[in-house]
Design a protein around this motif. Sequence first.
Motif: not given
Lengths: 271, 167
Positions: A130, A12-15, A6, A161, A120-121, A18-19
């Motif tokens: 983690k 904001m957190v981006f995965d 991430r 998401s 990243i959480s 997933t992206l």
Amino acid sequence: MHYTLRFEWMGMVFDIPTLIMMVVTTLIVIWLILRLTRNLQSGVPGKGQNFLEWIVDFVRGIAGQFMDTKTAFRFIGLGVALILYILIGNWLGLATNVMTAHHNTADQQASESFIKLITISGTEEAELAKREIVMEELTSQDPNSHGVVVAWWKSPTAAPSVTFALAFVVLLYSHIIGIQKSFGGWAKHTLLNPLHILEEFVIKPLTLPLRLFGNIFAGEILIAFLLSLGVLGSIPLFVWLGYSVFVGAVQAYIFTTLTMVYISQQANDQH
Amino acid sequence: MLDLGAVSLEWGSMLTQAIVFLILLWVVNKYAMGPLMAVMEKRRQHVENEISSAERNRQEAEALLAEQRKVLDEARAESKAIIDRAVKQASDEAAKIVAEAQAATESMKAGAKAELAREVEKAKAELRGELTSISVLLASKIIEKELDEASQKSTVDKFLAQVGDRL
């Protein structure tokens, strides 16, 4: 346990996987659409056009169940985009899974930036907790340990998401339609009745995305489990893969149908 | 964000998905639905036109068929009338010819009969004349031989008596 990479941007957190998957799925759908709409004929359609027309008629049929033909016509594009995106997204995770395993060995150390990305959480404490687990798994001497496994390729619809975002978009759209039609009517129906408040702002936004996510995520978990069984799991794996193809199609159909139902509730006269 | 280990909800991913989906929706509507719907609508109208023109053609064909049938019936009736008339005319002609022939025969028969009667009459008259002359001859011969004074005297007397009565 599977990890994911991430990054944080503007709070904001981006995965990352997933992206990647949402972009891949979108590109496949766009490629398919452009391919199928080449050489459009008003006479006898070619194979590709025929297939796309079949999809359009299918979606028109779904929308037509809940709305009159003229109203349904406005939402066919949305329905086609939804059903293709979800269907292809559901099936992408079945075709293949790409994972990488990471160990800390004598000559190779996981970089600090890699550890940073997978831990990243959103909050400081969660990240620290983690990080401890990750470091332990990276340096594990247990021969059964797979180390830190990062899943790169999976169904985008197996990520909450994605399904929540899709559901919020279509639900927001349905409310916009209702408000545009008659703000008074929408407010009276939606805001004055506690049961309707619960339905519109809790039940629908939870059930619509969770149904899709749950089905696809559970399918992928079972596939991963059967894969881990090796030869023993091969026959159940094939059965389950076949069933998952079916589930993927059914979930795409259900999501599209419910979207049409929710839109029709706003587009038709409030009762 | 919400993080439950394997399941997590990230605002960034969600926002990206929303934007990506809107882009997809825009592409689908612009490049697929617009042109495809136009084409499908065009085909629908074409099919509709074809159906209505087929219907129109059918009605025209039916009207034409009815007309043809009527004309045919009329022609048939007319030909029947012509044949009937011709047959009647022919039979009338035949009857007339037969009647004429009969009349001619009758008149010829009557003529022949009259001729025959006349010939018979003529023969009878000739015979009668001959008979008269023969009887006169015969009588004169007899009279020549038998006539005497006495009988002549009585006859003259008788005649004179009759004449005297009248005077």
